[in-house]
Design an enzyme around this catalytic site. Sequence first.
Site, mmCIF file in Angstrom:
data_model
loop_
_atom_site.group_PDB
_atom_site.id
_atom_site.type_symbol
_atom_site.label_atom_id
_atom_site.label_comp_id
_atom_site.label_asym_id
_atom_site.label_seq_id
_atom_site.Cartn_x
_atom_site.Cartn_y
_atom_site.Cartn_z
ATOM 1 N N SER A 193 0.925 -1.137 -0.009
ATOM 2 C CA SER A 193 0.114 -0.056 -0.062
ATOM 3 C C SER A 193 0.803 1.186 -0.008
ATOM 4 O O SER A 193 1.710 1.483 -0.886
ATOM 5 C CB SER A 193 -0.782 -0.244 1.103
ATOM 6 O OG SER A 193 -1.890 0.975 0.996
ATOM 7 N N GLU A 220 -7.919 -1.726 -2.975
ATOM 8 C CA GLU A 220 -7.375 -2.423 -3.989
ATOM 9 C C GLU A 220 -7.782 -2.166 -5.379
ATOM 10 O O GLU A 220 -7.012 -2.108 -6.296
ATOM 11 C CB GLU A 220 -7.763 -3.922 -3.567
ATOM 12 C CG GLU A 220 -6.953 -4.842 -4.401
ATOM 13 C CD GLU A 220 -5.352 -4.702 -3.451
ATOM 14 O OE1 GLU A 220 -4.582 -5.315 -4.259
ATOM 15 O OE2 GLU A 220 -5.281 -4.021 -2.603
ATOM 16 N N HIS A 270 -7.524 -5.300 -0.083
ATOM 17 C CA HIS A 270 -6.496 -4.712 0.466
ATOM 18 C C HIS A 270 -6.254 -5.210 1.814
ATOM 19 O O HIS A 270 -6.488 -4.634 2.834
ATOM 20 C CB HIS A 270 -6.675 -3.331 0.531
ATOM 21 C CG HIS A 270 -5.565 -2.251 0.334
ATOM 22 N ND1 HIS A 270 -4.829 -2.159 -0.811
ATOM 23 C CD2 HIS A 270 -4.930 -1.486 1.202
ATOM 24 C CE1 HIS A 270 -3.915 -1.271 -0.858
ATOM 25 N NE2 HIS A 270 -4.039 -0.677 0.555
#
Length: 619
Positions: free
Chosen positions: A186, A296, A327
Site C-alpha cells: 500500500s 485495492e 487490500h
Amino acid sequence: MRVPNGRRARILSALAVTLVLPLAGGQAATAVASPVHAAPVQAAPLRAQADAGATVSAVDWITDRRVAVWVNSPSMGVPIQVQLLLARDWNKNPQATFPSVWMLDGMRATDTENGWTAETDAESWFADKNVNVVLPVGGQSSFYTDWAEQNNGRNYKWETFLTKELPPILERDWRSNQTRAVAGLSMGGTAAMTLSARNPGFFRFAGSFSGILSTTTLGMPQAIGYAMQDAGGFDAGAMWGVPSSELWAQHDPYVLAEKLKGMSLYVSSGSGTAGPYDQQSDIPGISTNYAGMGLEILSRLTSQTFATKLNKLGIPASINYRPSGTHSWQYWQFELRQAWPQIATALGVEVDKPACSVGGNIGGTASANGWLGDCLTSEYDVAGGRAQDFRFGRIFSSDGGTHVVAGAIGGAYAANGGPAGALGMPLSGELGTPDGRGRYNSFRSGMVYWTPQTGAHAVRGAILDEWARQGYEGGPLGYPLRDEVQTPNKPGAVQGFEIGAMYFSPDTGTHAVMGKIMEKYGQLGWENGALGFAKTNEVPVRDGGRFTEFQGGNIYWSPATGAWSILNGQIFDAWKSVGYENGRLGYVTSDQFDIPGGVQQNFQNGFVTVRDGVVQIVP
C-alpha cells in the site's frame, strides 16, 4: 493499511469505484510489462553519507537475530525505532557483511512494531534468507517522504532518515553492505518506487504490493487525502502542498518512472473482489472488507497505469495482477513469497538455503526440541565449543553439555556477546523458575532470567552472588528489570531489579538498595551524591523501620516518618550519642538543611543544630 469497516469505509469504496469508471477504459490490463528474472542489476550504489549525524540511543535484542534499534534522527528531532532481522549466517560468519531488504509498512503503521512482523510470518520466513531485513517502525500516513510542513504533532522527514541518516549506522554497526532491496504494501509500495526513483542506485530492487503508483491523476490526490485523514487525521497538504504543486509530481511513481531504469521491479495488486483470504458478504464477489475493496481497486487502477508507462519506456518489470483479493495482509504475505526469487537474484544471494544436516550431540538435542524447526546452518565453531542455528533458536555444545538457547533469553545472550562474551557457554537449557512466573538459562559465568513483565536480562559476577545469597528471584529484590551497567563517574556497577537495585563497588562490595530508601537515594544523586555507595543491605530496626548504611551516611525509613538521610558528621554523632532512633529524639524526619550560621536536622521529638561548630540538641 489496516482498514476499518463501517460507513467511512463504504464511502471510500464508493469513491474508488467512481474514480475507476471514467479512467478504466483507457488503462486496461494491457499494461502488463515483461516479467523479470534476470541476473542481478549492477547499479552503482549511492554511498551512505557518513556526516548525517544520526546516533543510536538504545538497542534491544528481542531474540538472537531480531533487534530493535532506536536512532536519534537529526532531521525529525526524535528517536526512530528500526527493527532488524539479521541474516541467516549472522552468527556463523561473524566477519561477513550482508545485503539488506527494506520492508515498508502501510498507511496505518504504528509506533510499536512494523506490520510485516506484526501481521505476517515474515520473521520466521526470512530466518533462512541470507539478508538483513530492515523494518522501519512508525510513519503513519507519511508515504516515507520529507513533508513540506509539520502536521498532527509529527515532523516527517522519512526520506532523509532512510537514505541519509540510517545507512551509515546499518553499515557501521550491523554488517549491512550497500546492496539493497526495498518492498512495501500500500503506502509502502508507493514509497518503494518513489524512494528508488528519487535516489538512483540506492536500491537494486523495488517491489510494490498493492501500492498507489499514480498519485497525481484525476481524483487521486483527493483519495489519498481522504485515506490520510482516516488513518490518523493527517493533512495531505502538509505533506506535498496543494495537489497542483510541483511536490506532488516529484513524488509520483508514474511521473518518475523513467528514473527506475536498470532496477529490478515487481508490481502486484488484486482486483478488489472477494478472494481466498476474504470473508464473503451477502453479495456475490463482495467481501465484508469494504474499505479494502475500494483501496485495492485504486491500487489495481494505478498499478496498471504505471505498468503501461514502464512498458512504453522499455523498462522491464514483473507484474502480477491477481484475479481477486482485497487490500489485506494475507495477500501481501503471499506476494512477498512470489517476489523473493527476483529479490534474491537482484541482491546476488541464493533463493533457497544451502543443505544442512544435524547429527551428534546437537542432533540428539534437536530431536528432543522439535519446536526449534529446521536447521539453517551447518555446525560451526564458537568460543568454547560448537553451535548450530535453527529457525527458532540455537543449540550449543561444549564440555558443559549440549543446550538450547532461544527466544528472548537468546537475545539477552547475544547482547552479552554470546559464547565469546561475559556469560560464556550455556550450562543448561531453558528452565522454569519455582514460582512459575519466569524462565532462565544458566551459563558458565552467569544466568539469564526472563518474565513477560520484565523481559530477559543477564545477572552475573558479584551481583549474581549477592542476589543468589538473598534467594534469587524469591528474595526481596525480585526479578532483574535492567541489565548491569557501569556506574558513570565512580568505579562500580549497578543493576535494576523489580524492588530496587543491586550496587557493587570495589570498596564496599555488593548490596541491595530498595523501596523508599532507594527513592530517597535517587533524590540525593545516587552514588554520585554525598552518600556514595551502599555499605550494607537494609537492616531492620524498631517499629518496623529499616535503614541502609552508605559511605557518606545512612538512610532511615519507618512507616510513621518515611525515608530521610542523615550524613556522617556532627549531627549524626549527636543523634548517636542519645541512642539513634531508640533514644529521646526518635527517627529522622527531614534531611539536613541550612539555617542562618549553620545547619539543622529534624527528628520526631526535636532537632539538632550545628552553628560555628557547636552542636545543640533541642528536645
